[in-house]
Scaffold this active site. Structure first.
Site, PDB file in Angstrom:
ATOM      1  N   ASP A  16       0.844  -1.198   0.000  1.00 57.71           N
ATOM      2  CA  ASP A  16       0.000   0.000   0.000  1.00 57.71           C
ATOM      3  C   ASP A  16       0.877   1.245   0.000  1.00 57.71           C
ATOM      4  O   ASP A  16       1.995   1.223   0.532  1.00 57.71           O
ATOM      5  CB  ASP A  16      -0.865   0.051   1.266  1.00 57.71           C
ATOM      6  CG  ASP A  16      -1.914  -1.043   1.320  1.00 57.71           C
ATOM      7  OD1 ASP A  16      -2.261  -1.589   0.262  1.00 57.71           O
ATOM      8  OD2 ASP A  16      -2.375  -1.337   2.433  1.00 57.71           O
ATOM      9  N   TYR A  46       4.660  -8.319   9.137  1.00 59.68           N
ATOM     10  CA  TYR A  46       4.333  -6.892   9.154  1.00 59.68           C
ATOM     11  C   TYR A  46       4.372  -6.357  10.573  1.00 59.68           C
ATOM     12  O   TYR A  46       4.063  -7.067  11.514  1.00 59.68           O
ATOM     13  CB  TYR A  46       2.911  -6.653   8.620  1.00 59.68           C
ATOM     14  CG  TYR A  46       2.708  -7.036   7.182  1.00 59.68           C
ATOM     15  CD1 TYR A  46       3.032  -6.151   6.161  1.00 59.68           C
ATOM     16  CD2 TYR A  46       2.173  -8.271   6.841  1.00 59.68           C
ATOM     17  CE1 TYR A  46       2.832  -6.496   4.837  1.00 59.68           C
ATOM     18  CE2 TYR A  46       1.969  -8.624   5.513  1.00 59.68           C
ATOM     19  CZ  TYR A  46       2.297  -7.724   4.514  1.00 59.68           C
ATOM     20  OH  TYR A  46       2.100  -8.074   3.206  1.00 59.68           O
ATOM     21  N   ASP A  82      -7.338   2.481   6.231  1.00 60.00           N
ATOM     22  CA  ASP A  82      -6.140   3.093   6.813  1.00 60.00           C
ATOM     23  C   ASP A  82      -6.369   4.582   7.006  1.00 60.00           C
ATOM     24  O   ASP A  82      -7.364   5.141   6.546  1.00 60.00           O
ATOM     25  CB  ASP A  82      -4.892   2.799   5.967  1.00 60.00           C
ATOM     26  CG  ASP A  82      -4.963   3.375   4.557  1.00 60.00           C
ATOM     27  OD1 ASP A  82      -5.514   4.477   4.366  1.00 60.00           O
ATOM     28  OD2 ASP A  82      -4.457   2.717   3.629  1.00 60.00           O
ATOM     29  N   ARG A  97      -5.035  -4.390   6.489  1.00 56.06           N
ATOM     30  CA  ARG A  97      -6.132  -3.442   6.739  1.00 56.06           C
ATOM     31  C   ARG A  97      -7.416  -4.195   7.084  1.00 56.06           C
ATOM     32  O   ARG A  97      -8.122  -3.834   8.018  1.00 56.06           O
ATOM     33  CB  ARG A  97      -6.343  -2.524   5.534  1.00 56.06           C
ATOM     34  CG  ARG A  97      -5.213  -1.515   5.383  1.00 56.06           C
ATOM     35  CD  ARG A  97      -5.337  -0.688   4.117  1.00 56.06           C
ATOM     36  NE  ARG A  97      -5.071  -1.517   2.956  1.00 56.06           N
ATOM     37  CZ  ARG A  97      -5.851  -1.579   1.870  1.00 56.06           C
ATOM     38  NH1 ARG A  97      -6.954  -0.866   1.798  1.00 56.06           N
ATOM     39  NH2 ARG A  97      -5.523  -2.340   0.855  1.00 56.06           N
TER      40      ARG A  97
END
Length: 186
Positions: free
Chosen positions: A33, A61, A75, A166
């Site tokens: 992203d 992550y 987000d 997300r």
């Protein structure tokens, strides 16, 4: 390997490399992203034939999640679409996290690079068109709570290819009977 900065698309990294190196046959192995920072594997020349092997590997992550707000993109770069109160503590939070470890189904977000009719889903979402997305099988191998304070949590998540962090954050929010959005991702 490129340490992708925040605010730059994965495709933009490839375009800049093509220009800088003067080589056309360059591609990235997976899409990060624009909000995300971190390792973006790049294949050049003949190595592009093997990019799928890199893309299929597990990922780890670091994500910071804000609770009490929901955005259209999942987000902090998106528009806030709802707010809620948070009525959970760290003990509740840890219990919920445990439920997310292991195999599960996940629906990809509309703001993603997955394609429908030759266009990425985010293209459709920006036009106000929201399409059905088929659930995918993913596995969250491990979730480590790094920090918990106020309405924020920082996690380290190890998972399979195709996991949308997300969507994962929003699911945690729903399990806690609140809203959640990603504020940083590495």
């Amino acid at each position: 390997l490129i340490d992708k900065p925040k605010g730059v698309t994965s495709a933009n990294c490839v375009y800049q490399l093509r220009k800088f190196l003067g080589i056309k046959k360059i591609g990235h192995c997976g899409t990060l992203d624009p909000l995300a920072t971190g390792l973006l594997p790049i294949c050049i020349g003949e190595a592009t034939k093997f990019s799928s092997f890199m893309s299929d590997l597990d990922k780890t992550y670091e994500v910071e999640i804000s609770f009490g707000i929901e955005t259209d993109t999942g987000d902090i770069d998106g528009e806030i679409i709802s707010k809620s109160k948070n009525n959970f503590n760290q003990i509740d939070f840890k219990k919920v996290l445990k439920k997310f470890e292991g195999p599960q189904k996940q629906t990809p977000p509309m703001y993603s690079a997955l394609e429908n009719e030759g266009k990425p889903l985010y293209w459709w979402a920006r036009k106000g068109v929201f399409l059905y997305r088929k659930e995918r099988s993913i596995t969250i191998h491990k979730i480590e709570l790094v920090e918990f304070r106020n309405n924020l949590a920082k996690l380290k998540v190890s998972c399979t290819k195709g996991t949308y962090i997300r969507s994962f954050a929003e699911s945690i929010g729903r399990a806690l009977l609140t809203k959640a959005t990603v504020i940083s991702l590495r």
